[in-house]
Design an enzyme around this catalytic site. Structure first.
Site, PDB file in Angstrom:
ATOM      1  N   SER A  73      -2.764   8.695   0.583  1.00 36.01           N
ATOM      2  CA  SER A  73      -3.961   7.967   0.672  1.00 36.01           C
ATOM      3  C   SER A  73      -4.512   8.740   1.840  1.00 36.01           C
ATOM      4  O   SER A  73      -5.548   8.544   2.810  1.00 36.01           O
ATOM      5  CB  SER A  73      -3.793   6.713   0.597  1.00 36.01           C
ATOM      6  OG  SER A  73      -3.653   5.950  -0.025  1.00 36.01           O
TER       7      SER A  73
ATOM      8  N   HIS B 154      -5.557 -11.834   8.955  1.00 33.67           N
ATOM      9  CA  HIS B 154      -7.231 -11.215   9.221  1.00 33.67           C
ATOM     10  C   HIS B 154      -7.137 -13.038   8.671  1.00 33.67           C
ATOM     11  O   HIS B 154      -7.753 -13.497   7.255  1.00 33.67           O
ATOM     12  CB  HIS B 154      -6.887 -10.469   8.683  1.00 33.67           C
ATOM     13  CG  HIS B 154      -8.466  -9.505   8.721  1.00 33.67           C
ATOM     14  ND1 HIS B 154      -8.813  -8.473   8.228  1.00 33.67           N
ATOM     15  CD2 HIS B 154      -9.690 -10.128   9.791  1.00 33.67           C
ATOM     16  CE1 HIS B 154     -10.111  -8.978   9.233  1.00 33.67           C
ATOM     17  NE2 HIS B 154     -10.452  -9.103   9.296  1.00 33.67           N
TER      18      HIS B 154
ATOM     19  N   GLY C 190       0.606   4.763  -2.141  1.00 35.05           N
ATOM     20  CA  GLY C 190       1.133   6.262  -1.603  1.00 35.05           C
ATOM     21  C   GLY C 190       0.260   5.888  -0.299  1.00 35.05           C
ATOM     22  O   GLY C 190      -0.874   6.109  -0.318  1.00 35.05           O
TER      23      GLY C 190
ATOM     24  N   HIS D 177      -2.242  -8.007   6.813  1.00 37.00           N
ATOM     25  CA  HIS D 177      -1.954  -7.169   6.840  1.00 37.00           C
ATOM     26  C   HIS D 177      -0.517  -7.007   7.881  1.00 37.00           C
ATOM     27  O   HIS D 177       0.414  -6.883   8.531  1.00 37.00           O
ATOM     28  CB  HIS D 177      -2.145  -6.032   7.844  1.00 37.00           C
ATOM     29  CG  HIS D 177      -3.327  -5.923   7.263  1.00 37.00           C
ATOM     30  ND1 HIS D 177      -4.580  -5.257   6.472  1.00 37.00           N
ATOM     31  CD2 HIS D 177      -4.709  -6.991   7.745  1.00 37.00           C
ATOM     32  CE1 HIS D 177      -5.592  -5.431   6.434  1.00 37.00           C
ATOM     33  NE2 HIS D 177      -5.693  -6.674   7.192  1.00 37.00           N
TER      34      HIS D 177
ATOM     35  N   GLY E 183       4.015   1.517  -1.293  1.00 33.44           N
ATOM     36  CA  GLY E 183       5.145   2.215  -2.697  1.00 33.44           C
ATOM     37  C   GLY E 183       3.809   2.072  -3.202  1.00 33.44           C
ATOM     38  O   GLY E 183       4.452   2.638  -4.899  1.00 33.44           O
TER      39      GLY E 183
ATOM     40  N   TYR F  79      -9.631  -0.529   3.174  1.00 28.06           N
ATOM     41  CA  TYR F  79      -9.507  -0.287   4.579  1.00 28.06           C
ATOM     42  C   TYR F  79      -8.688   1.488   5.460  1.00 28.06           C
ATOM     43  O   TYR F  79      -7.794   1.931   4.604  1.00 28.06           O
ATOM     44  CB  TYR F  79      -8.212  -1.069   4.632  1.00 28.06           C
ATOM     45  CG  TYR F  79      -8.297  -2.471   5.055  1.00 28.06           C
ATOM     46  CD1 TYR F  79      -8.697  -2.865   6.284  1.00 28.06           C
ATOM     47  CD2 TYR F  79      -7.967  -3.525   4.847  1.00 28.06           C
ATOM     48  CE1 TYR F  79      -9.294  -4.106   6.773  1.00 28.06           C
ATOM     49  CE2 TYR F  79      -8.429  -4.430   4.455  1.00 28.06           C
ATOM     50  CZ  TYR F  79      -9.009  -5.122   6.040  1.00 28.06           C
ATOM     51  OH  TYR F  79      -9.132  -6.182   6.275  1.00 28.06           O
TER      52      TYR F  79
ATOM     53  N   ASP G 245      14.980   4.794  12.990  1.00 29.02           N
ATOM     54  CA  ASP G 245      16.471   4.789  12.885  1.00 29.02           C
ATOM     55  C   ASP G 245      16.344   6.063  13.912  1.00 29.02           C
ATOM     56  O   ASP G 245      16.521   6.744  14.749  1.00 29.02           O
ATOM     57  CB  ASP G 245      16.733   6.388  12.295  1.00 29.02           C
ATOM     58  CG  ASP G 245      18.491   6.636  12.109  1.00 29.02           C
ATOM     59  OD1 ASP G 245      19.111   6.451  13.070  1.00 29.02           O
ATOM     60  OD2 ASP G 245      18.809   6.937  10.667  1.00 29.02           O
ATOM     61  N   PHE G 246      17.392   5.084  15.290  1.00 25.29           N
ATOM     62  CA  PHE G 246      17.279   5.307  16.482  1.00 25.29           C
ATOM     63  C   PHE G 246      18.853   6.442  16.580  1.00 25.29           C
ATOM     64  O   PHE G 246      19.772   5.746  16.218  1.00 25.29           O
ATOM     65  CB  PHE G 246      17.689   4.287  17.641  1.00 25.29           C
ATOM     66  CG  PHE G 246      16.401   4.521  18.198  1.00 25.29           C
ATOM     67  CD1 PHE G 246      15.944   4.596  18.709  1.00 25.29           C
ATOM     68  CD2 PHE G 246      15.899   2.629  17.570  1.00 25.29           C
ATOM     69  CE1 PHE G 246      14.469   4.693  19.479  1.00 25.29           C
ATOM     70  CE2 PHE G 246      14.722   2.375  17.724  1.00 25.29           C
ATOM     71  CZ  PHE G 246      13.674   2.858  18.918  1.00 25.29           C
TER      72      PHE G 246
ATOM     73  N   ASP H  75       0.990  -1.823   0.361  1.00 25.62           N
ATOM     74  CA  ASP H  75      -0.092  -0.074  -0.300  1.00 25.62           C
ATOM     75  C   ASP H  75       0.805   1.208  -0.448  1.00 25.62           C
ATOM     76  O   ASP H  75      -0.017   2.754  -0.856  1.00 25.62           O
ATOM     77  CB  ASP H  75      -0.951  -0.372   1.763  1.00 25.62           C
ATOM     78  CG  ASP H  75      -1.896  -1.149   0.890  1.00 25.62           C
ATOM     79  OD1 ASP H  75      -2.663  -1.204  -0.211  1.00 25.62           O
ATOM     80  OD2 ASP H  75      -2.769  -1.224   1.770  1.00 25.62           O
TER      81      ASP H  75
END
Ligand SMILES: *[C@@H]1O[C@H](CO)[C@@H](O)[C@H](O)[C@H]1NC(C)=O
Ligand SMILES: *[C@@H]1O[C@H](CO)[C@@H](O)[C@H](O)[C@H]1NC(C)=O
Ligand SMILES: *[C@@H]1O[C@H](CO)[C@@H](O)[C@H](O)[C@H]1NC(C)=O
Ligand SMILES: *[C@@H]1O[C@H](CO)[C@@H](O)[C@H](O)[C@H]1NC(C)=O
Ligand SMILES: [Cu+2]
Length: 642
Positions: A332, A595, A328, A436, A325, A379, A443-444, A323
Site C-alpha cells: 500500500s 480518534h 499489506g 489506530h 496483515g 488513510y 529487536d534491539f 491494515d
C-alpha cells in the site's frame, strides 16, 4: 494534505538541504546485504519456479505474499563482520487451487525447499488484483443496479471499495470481502460520499457476490465542501505564505550503497517488505571514544496496525481492520511526490513491487529521516524513522486522509435522537469513532545480542523521622524483568523508565549500557478482552511487551490475519511466559490514537502526528553530539554570522 505536511515537517532554524534528482534509482546489486529486499529478477524467478511446480494450465495460483525469508540472525551478524556469503531464500504464501501454501524457495539453487499447507485459522493478505476484480462485481449484479436506480444515482459515477470482514465467533470462515460503494460525482474525495444501506459480500474464491441486502435508503452526503485540491478551491483564501528555499552546498550528507546507508555517526540498512513496508535493520552508531561502531537495533518495523471502528450497528460493527496483515503495508506504499511530500533534495530509493521510500536530511538539530507513505483505504500514514547524531532514533507517524463517513438522515445535532457512534462533521455525515493502534517490532541488540529489560520505577518516599525538613521526595528502584509476564506493561499508571540494557557491559562509571523507550501518551483499548476484534487485536492489551527473539514471531496479529481468530497473536505467544533475561530479546511497542472526529477532519484531515523516541541511556560515556562536527556556516540572507 501532502502540502500541509511539507510545511509542518520543516524545522524552524536554518535548513541545509541538498538537491538531488528525484526518483534516482539506486542499483540494488552494487552492494548486497543479506537483508536486501527481493529484486525484480528474484521475484520473477520465484514466480517461474512456483508456476513450474503448479502450471497454470491445471492449477489456479495466486501469490499473496512474496518476501525475503530472512537468514538467521546469527548468519546476518556474522556477515556484518566477515562478509561471508549467506543463503538467500524467499518465503511465499500462495493460494493454489483454494489451498493456502507456504513455500520456501532457495534462490541460489532455484529449488523449492519446503511446501506446506496452512490448515489453521485466518487467511493471507488480500491481493490488489483480487480486490480490484471483486470491486467490479456489483456493477454486473442486477439487484445492485436496481438499488442504485432506486436512489436516483448515476451508476457511472459509482465506485466501490473492499473491506475485510473480521471474525465474530463463527466456526466456518470463507475468504470473503465486504464491498461498499461511494458516489464519485463531482468529487475526488469518495470516502465522504458513501451509498449506505447496502450490504454486499463477495466470495473471493468463487469471485461472485454471495450475499446482498438493501436495508434502507439514506441521502448520500452532498458534494459541497468535499473538495481539498488547492487548484479547485474557491476564494476566500487565507494569507499567502512566503516561499522559501533550502540548500546544502556541499552535496549529500549521506551515502547509500545498495540499501545500506551511512550518515553522520549512523550506519543502517533499509529493507522493504510487501507486508511490513520499510524495515530498518542492523543499525549501529559510531562511538568516537572507542573508535568503533556499536550495534543498537537489529530490526525495526511496524508489525501491525489495528483500526477498530466503534459503531456496533449492523453496517459498521465488522469494521475492525488490520491494515498490515489484511491489506499489506508495503503493497500500500505510494509514490512520494517530490516537492510536496518531501523536500526537493530528498534521495529516493526505489523498491520493487511498490514505489519508493526516501531519505532526507535536515541540518541544525542534525537529523536524517527515512520516510515512507502508506495509504490503506481512506488513510495516509506518513511513517518516519528519524536518526539523530545524539544516538536517538525517533519513529514517527503522521496520519492524514479522509474520514470514513457514515451517511445519516441528519443535518444538525438537534435532530439526533439516538446514539450515532460518532460526530456530525458535515450535513448527513457522521465521522465514526475509531482507534489506530500501530505496533512496532523493535529487536534491539545493544552492543551485542544478549540484552535484558530493566524497569526503573519512580516512587514517592515520605519522610517521617525528622531527618529532613522535607516531608517527601522521589527515588528510583530498578529491577531486571525476568519473564514475558513481568514485561507486559500498561503505560501511564505509574512512572517508570523502561530501558533495554546489555547486562554484560558497563560504562566506566558502572552503569549498564542501554537504550530507553521514551513513549508518547499511552492509549489503551476500550473494547472488552472477550470481544472478537479485541481477541484478534490482543497485542494492544498492553503498550509494551518483551519476548525472547524467535524468527517466526514477526507479525503481532498472526501470520494469517484476514478473519483470524486471535490464536496466533503476541498475546498468545507470551502466555508461554518465557525467560527474557540476558537473552536476545525483542521489544514490542504499541502507539495508539483514539480518534474522536471533528469538523476540521472534513473533508480531509490535517496531519495528526505522534511518535516516540529510542534514546541512548548510559550507552555513551558522554553526550556524543559534542563530537559531531557542525556543518559549516553558509551565507544566508538575513542571517548574521555568529
Ligand atoms: C452519468 O455519468 C456519466 C459519466 O460521468 C455521464 O457521461 C452521463 O451523462 C451521466 N448520466 C446522467 C443521466 O447524468
Ligand atoms: C429521512 O428523512 C426524510 C425527511 O424527513 C424522511 O422522509 C425519510 O423517511 C427519512 N429516512 C429515513 C431512513 O429515516
Ligand atoms: C519530629 O519532630 C517533632 C517536632 O520537633 C516531634 O514532635 C516528633 O516527635 C518528632 N518525631 C520523631 C519520629 O522523632
Ligand atoms: C517460536 O515461536 C513459535 C510461536 O510462538 C513457537 O511455536 C515456537 O516453539 C518458538 N520457538 C522457539 C525455539 O522458542
Ligand atoms: Cu482516524
Amino acid at each position: 494534505m501532502k502540502l500541509f505536511f511539507h510545511l509542518l515537517s520543516l524545522p524552524t532554524l536554518l535548513f541545509f538541504f541538498f538537491f538531488l534528482h528525484a526518483g534516482v534509482s539506486i542499483g540494488p546489486l552494487q552492494f548486497t546485504h543479506p537483508l536486501d529486499p527481493l529484486t525484480k529478477q528474484e521475484i520473477t524467478l520465484i514466480q517461474t519456479i512456483i508456476l513450474s511446480k503448479y502450471p497454470t494450465k491445471t492449477n489456479t495460483v495466486n501469490f499473496h505474499y512474496v518476501g525475503l525469508d530472512d537468514p538467521d540472525k546469527a548468519t546476518v551478524l556474522k556477515w556484518l563482520s566477515t562478509a561471508a556469503r549467506t543463503s538467500r531464500n524467499a518465503f511465499v504464501i500462495a493460494i493454489v487451487n483454494s489451498q493456502v501454501h507456504e513455500l520456501t524457495i532457495n534462490l541460489r539453487t532455484s529449488q523449492v525447499v519446503s511446501d506446506n499447507i496452512h490448515r489453521g485459522n485466518g487467511f493471507p493478505t488480500l491481493t490488489v488484483e483480487e480486490q480490484s476484480e471483486a470491486l467490479q462485481l456489483p456493477f454486473k449484479h442486477g439487484p445492485f443496479v436496481e438499488s442504485i436506480e432506486k436512489r436516483g444515482v448515476n451508476l457511472s459515477e459509482v465506485v466501490c471499495s473492499g473491506f475485510s470482514v473480521g471474525w465474530y465467533g463463527e466456526t466456518q470462515s470463507k475468504r470473503v470481502l465486504r464491498i461498499e460503494c461511494f458516489l464519485k460525482e463531482g468529487t475526488v474525495n469518495i470516502y465522504v460520499r458513501p451509498i449506505n444501506g447496502i450490504t454486499i459480500v463477495a466470495d473471493l474464491e468463487q469471485m461472485k457476490i454471495v450475499e446482498y441486502h438493501d436495508h434502507f435508503v439514506v441521502p448520500v452526503p452532498k458534494v459541497e465542501n468535499t473538495e481539498y485540491r488547492a487548484s479547485h478551491l474557491q476564494p476566500p483564501f487565507g494569507p499567502k505564505l512566503h516561499s522559501f528555499a533550502s540548500h546544502q552546498p556541499q552535496g549529500p550528507g549521506f551515502s547509500i550503497k545498495g540499501h545500506s546507508v551511512s550518515w553522520a555517526n549512523w550506519k543502517f540498512h533499509i529493507g522493504y517488505d510487501v507486508r511490513a513496508g520499510v524495515i530498518i535493520s542492523t543499525a549501529s552508531i559510531y562511538d568516537p571514544e572507542v573508535h568503533k561502531s556499536r550495534s543498537v537495533l537489529y530490526r525495526g518495523y511496524i508489525s501491525e496496525l489495528f483500526v477498530p471502528y466503534q459503531d456496533p450497528s449492523e453496517d459498521w460493527y465488522y469494521k475492525t481492520f488490520f491494515d498490515a496483515g489484511e491489506f499489506g503495508f508495503g503493497q500500500s506504499m505510494v509514490s512520494l511526490e517530490p516537492l510536496h511530500d518531501c523536500p526537493p533534495q530528498a534521495q529516493f530509493l526505489d523498491v520493487t513491487v511498490a514505489e519508493c521510500d526516501l531519505i532526507r536530511e535536515v541540518r541544525s538539530d542534525v537529523t536524517l529521516i527515512v520516510r515512507s507513505v502508506v495509504t490503506v483505504g481512506n488513510y495516509d500514514n506518513v511513517l518516519d524513522w528519524e536518526f539523530k547524531t545524539s544516538g536517538s532514533i525517533k519513529p514517527a507517524i503522521s496520519l492524514s486522509g479522509m474520514l470514513e463517513v457514515k451517511a445519516v438522515n441528519i443535518t444538525h445535532n438537534d435532530e439526533i435522537k439516538e446514539e450515532q457512534h460518532g460526530i456530525l462533521v458535515s450535513e448527513h455525515s457522521i465521522g465514526v469513532y475509531h482507534d489506530h493502534f500501530y505496533i512496532y517490532h523493535l529487536d534491539f541488540d545493544i552492543d551485542g545480542v544478549d540484552n535484558s529489560f530493566e524497569k526503573t520505577s519512580l516512587k514517592s518516599v515520605q519522610v517521617s523521622d525528622n531527618s529532613s525538613k522535607r516531608k517527601s521526595y522521589w527515588t528510583t528502584s530498578s529491577e531486571i524483568l525476568k519473564s514475558e509476564s513481568d514485561a507486559k506493561i500498561k503505560l501511564g499508571f505509574s512512572p517508570a523508565e523502561l530501558v533495554l540494557v546489555n547486562p554484560n557491559k558497563k560504562t566506566s562509571t558502572g552503569n549498564n549500557v542501554g537504550y530507553r523507550l521514551v513513549p508518547n501518551a499511552a492509549a489503551h483499548p476500550l473494547l472488552t478482552e472477550d470481544d472478537y476484534p479485541q481477541k484478534r487485536g490482543a497485542f494492544t492489551n498492553y503498550n509494551v511487551w518483551v519476548t525472547p527473539y524467535n524468527k517466526t514471531e514477526k507479525w503481532a496479529g498472526g501470520l494469517y490475519v484476514d478473519q483470524s481468530r486471535g490464536d496466533d497473536t503476541l498475546a498468545v505467544w507470551t502466555q508461554q511466559n518465557r525467560g527474557i533475561e540476558n537473552k536476545d530479546i525483542v521489544l514490542w511497542y504499541v502507539v495508539g490514537i483514539h480518534h474522536v472526529p471533528c469538523q476540521e477532519d472534513f473533508p480531509i484531515m490535517p496531519l495528526l502526528s505522534t511518535g516516540f523516541e529510542l534514546r541512548p541511556t548510559n550507552f555513551f560515556e558522554r553526550n556524543p553530539v559534542l563530537k559531531t562536527l557542525s556543518p559549516g556556516f553558509v551565507e544566508w540572507p538575513g542571517c548574521e554570522k555568529p
